[in-house]
Design an enzyme around this catalytic site. Sequence first.
Site, PDB file in Angstrom:
ATOM      1  N   SER A 149       0.631  -1.058   0.131  1.00  0.00           N
ATOM      2  CA  SER A 149       0.089   0.060  -0.024  1.00  0.00           C
ATOM      3  C   SER A 149       1.153   1.275   0.106  1.00  0.00           C
ATOM      4  O   SER A 149       0.666   2.190  -0.866  1.00  0.00           O
ATOM      5  CB  SER A 149      -0.908  -0.178   1.156  1.00  0.00           C
ATOM      6  N   CYS A 179     -10.481  -6.123   1.713  1.00  0.00           N
ATOM      7  CA  CYS A 179     -11.021  -4.780   1.818  1.00  0.00           C
ATOM      8  C   CYS A 179     -12.555  -4.695   1.636  1.00  0.00           C
ATOM      9  O   CYS A 179     -13.014  -3.641   2.493  1.00  0.00           O
ATOM     10  CB  CYS A 179     -10.189  -3.891   0.969  1.00  0.00           C
TER      11      CYS A 179
HETATM   12  C1  LIG Z   1      -2.134  -7.019  -0.670  1.00  0.00           C
HETATM   13  C2  LIG Z   1      -2.215  -6.208  -1.902  1.00  0.00           C
HETATM   14  C3  LIG Z   1      -1.839  -4.844  -1.703  1.00  0.00           C
HETATM   15  C4  LIG Z   1      -1.091  -4.161  -0.401  1.00  0.00           C
HETATM   16  O1  LIG Z   1      -0.003  -4.706   0.124  1.00  0.00           O
HETATM   17  P1  LIG Z   1       0.040  -4.602   1.758  1.00  0.00           P
HETATM   18  O2  LIG Z   1       1.714  -4.886   1.916  1.00  0.00           O
HETATM   19  O3  LIG Z   1      -0.681  -5.333   2.611  1.00  0.00           O
HETATM   20  O4  LIG Z   1      -0.254  -3.209   2.072  1.00  0.00           O
HETATM   21  C5  LIG Z   1      -1.781  -3.924  -2.887  1.00  0.00           C
HETATM   22  N1  LIG Z   1      -2.001  -4.500  -4.186  1.00  0.00           N
HETATM   23  C6  LIG Z   1      -2.232  -5.867  -4.201  1.00  0.00           C
HETATM   24  C7  LIG Z   1      -2.612  -6.317  -5.708  1.00  0.00           C
HETATM   25  C8  LIG Z   1      -2.384  -6.690  -3.222  1.00  0.00           C
HETATM   26  O5  LIG Z   1      -2.947  -7.985  -3.534  1.00  0.00           O
END
Ligand SMILES: *Cc1c(COP(=O)(O)O)cnc(C)c1O
Length: 395
Positions: A71, A324
């Site tokens: 993120s 989410c």
């Molecule tokens: C899980 C995910 C994220 C977020 O990653 P985090 O490390 O949990 O913040 C972003 N993009 C995609 C495609 C994901 O699957």
Amino acid sequence: MLVYLDNAATTKMSETAKRALFDATENVWGNPSSLHTVGQEARAALEGARERIAKLLGCEAREIYFTSGGSEADNQAIISAARYGAKKGKKHIISTKFEHHAVLHTLNRLEKEGFEVTLLDVYENGMVRIDDLAAAIRPDTCLVTVMYANNEIGTVQPIREIGELCRARGVLFHTDAVQAVGHIPVNVKEESIDMLSLSAHKFHGPKGVGVLYAKRGIVLTNIIDGGAQERGKRAGTENIPGVLSMTAALEESVAHLDENANKMIPLRDKLIDALTKIPHARLNGDRDHRVPGIVNFCFEGIEGESLLLMLDMNGIEASSGSACTSGSLDPSHVLLAIGLPHEVAHGSLRLSLSEYTTEEEIDHVIKTVPGIVEYLRNMSPVWEELENGTRKHLI
Ligand SMILES: *Cc1c(COP(=O)(O)O)cnc(C)c1O
């Protein structure tokens, strides 16, 4: 039997990653900014990890920035490109309708600030069309951000073609590769990628650590201000155990990429073939252009949430799509983006495998799901209407 099929939400840490985490916690606990020996040992380990990650992605060590995860990397990539573009009078960004919320919500924020965002269609098969992108690029486009592999339906986008097009048209290209790195081959140089996000916990590394790759020369904007860590672009004392564990996990995943895919693809396809036999069920996303681990189905006439609860009671841990959106009554934006009607999108099931998934586990799922779908349909007034013809089947 307990069958964990929610690896797109997070993975269990591998033994290698756990060992690296413990080792670093015990032995590499210094602050890399300290000038004494303990600090400088931590510095050496951190820079060693940067080299190792760079080698796996096909870039230089100085192009690697450690972040708190996918993120943060997505936020920083997009905001950096936007700030840089705005200085040159370029305030148009191109993305897709089915990005992760880390991308979409960042774009929403920029729209409120006066940026214009074009979201490309991903069609029924969940694929971006290169001609659409070519037509959407304008003289004031400062960024194209397209995810490498979708986290809900698993489709893999034509990243190399997108990269080449963006390079030819002089537009920065970022890809959220969180579901791709460690799962399929990725090389930023060969695929003309300017910025890329990855996250350790999606390939059996620890949570709370990730990477932003940014090609040399790209001007990054800080999301977190403070000390001069990460070449002054990301403040905060470095998460050395996390970084070393992530590095070990990625090396292990990349070393076994083909082996893991050869193991997972037959299981994935066996699951797809079996679930396709359920009446009024539909595989979401292109059958062939997908990562080895993600399967997503819709079953007409049932609620995804009830299905998940009943699967859980039978030892199967799955998801209705994105972590989410759970708790929200809105159907997944990804399933709506591929054209599913709301009532069908509500009956979705994502099963995401890892290299640790066994055939026995998949067989258990194949034996269990059809019965639960039938049970839930028999209790559903909607299904009764579909069956007696007062309501039309949509799939
Ligand atoms: C899980 C995910 C994220 C977020 O990653 P985090 O490390 O949990 O913040 C972003 N993009 C995609 C495609 C994901 O699957």
